[in-house]
Design an enzyme around this catalytic site. Structure first.
Site, PDB file in Angstrom:
ATOM      1  N   ARG A   1       2.392  -0.500  -5.013  1.00 13.40           N
ATOM      2  CA  ARG A   1       2.222  -1.757  -4.795  1.00 13.40           C
ATOM      3  C   ARG A   1       1.620  -2.580  -3.705  1.00 13.40           C
ATOM      4  NH1 ARG A   1       7.927  -1.085  -3.900  1.00 13.40           N
ATOM      5  NH2 ARG A   1       7.244   0.535  -5.603  1.00 13.40           N
TER       6      ARG A   1
ATOM      7  N   HIS B   1       0.845  -1.161   0.083  1.00 14.51           N
ATOM      8  CA  HIS B   1       0.117   0.037  -0.037  1.00 14.51           C
ATOM      9  C   HIS B   1       0.908   1.315  -0.054  1.00 14.51           C
ATOM     10  CE1 HIS B   1      -2.516  -3.069   2.027  1.00 14.51           C
ATOM     11  NE2 HIS B   1      -3.357  -2.711   1.028  1.00 14.51           N
ATOM     12  N   HIS B   2       1.952   1.343  -0.974  1.00 12.42           N
ATOM     13  CA  HIS B   2       2.755   2.545  -0.905  1.00 12.42           C
ATOM     14  C   HIS B   2       3.600   2.543  -2.263  1.00 12.42           C
ATOM     15  CE1 HIS B   2       5.542  -0.396   0.892  1.00 12.42           C
ATOM     16  NE2 HIS B   2       6.402  -0.193  -0.122  1.00 12.42           N
ATOM     17  N   ALA B   3       4.002   3.687  -2.926  1.00 17.16           N
ATOM     18  CA  ALA B   3       4.925   3.593  -3.731  1.00 17.16           C
ATOM     19  C   ALA B   3       6.240   4.366  -3.321  1.00 17.16           C
ATOM     20  CB  ALA B   3       4.340   4.748  -4.850  1.00 17.16           C
TER      21      ALA B   3
END
Ligand code: T46
Length: 130
Positions: free
Chosen positions: A94, A47-49
């Site tokens: 992702r 839950h991040h980039a």
């Protein structure tokens, strides 16, 4: 951009071996290695980039799936083979899920850990990717 990279597997009588080398079969200089394992059932991670970080993920045992979100389109990639790695460039959202109980996900990174490089807010990611 993401890319699946196939590694040479050295098969011996005793078993198999894969070697990962900076700027040879890994497309960056490796600064950090971490691995994710012991995941609880049905959890999702990620839950991040990343603003700058490039990484290569290898499922050295078991399997898991990546949702890769490029802003305009998304895809799901399953990793289940220690002979292949998923290169993940910067600015890709992702999420990892469907971890098998024996999953060990090893990740090579081109920088040391830095929380300031994370974008953990999806709206902020969409603004940044444009
Ligand atoms: C990524 C995906 C594939 C550290 O202290 N050092 C480290 O090198 C890392 C990667 C994490 N941490 C700490 C930060 C958090 O307190 O470990 C904890 C769990 O990290 P996070 O919630 O970011 O883990 P994931 O599985 O969501 O994401 C990780 C990586 O952080 C990330 O870069 O791309 O795996």
């Amino acid at each position: 951009m993401t890319k699946l990279i196939n590694f040479k597997i050295i098969e011996g009588e005793e078993g198999s071996l894969v070697a990962l080398e900076s700027l040879k079969n890994v497309p960056f200089d490796i600064k950090r290695v971490y691995y994710i394992f012991n995941n609880k059932k049905n959890i999702k991670r990620g839950h991040h980039a990343h603003i700058k970080l490039k990484q290569l993920a290898v499922c050295v045992s078991g399997s898991c799936k990546f949702l890769l979100d490029y802003g305009k389109n998304k895809e799901i990639v399953e990793l289940n083979n220690p002979g292949e790695g998923l290169f993940i460039d910067h600015m890709i959202w992702r999420e990892m899920f469907d971890f098998s109980s024996d999953c060990v996900l090893m990740v090579l990174a081109d920088s040391f850990y830095d929380e300031k490089d994370y974008i953990r807010n999806y709206e902020e990611f969409l603004k940044g990717v444009k």
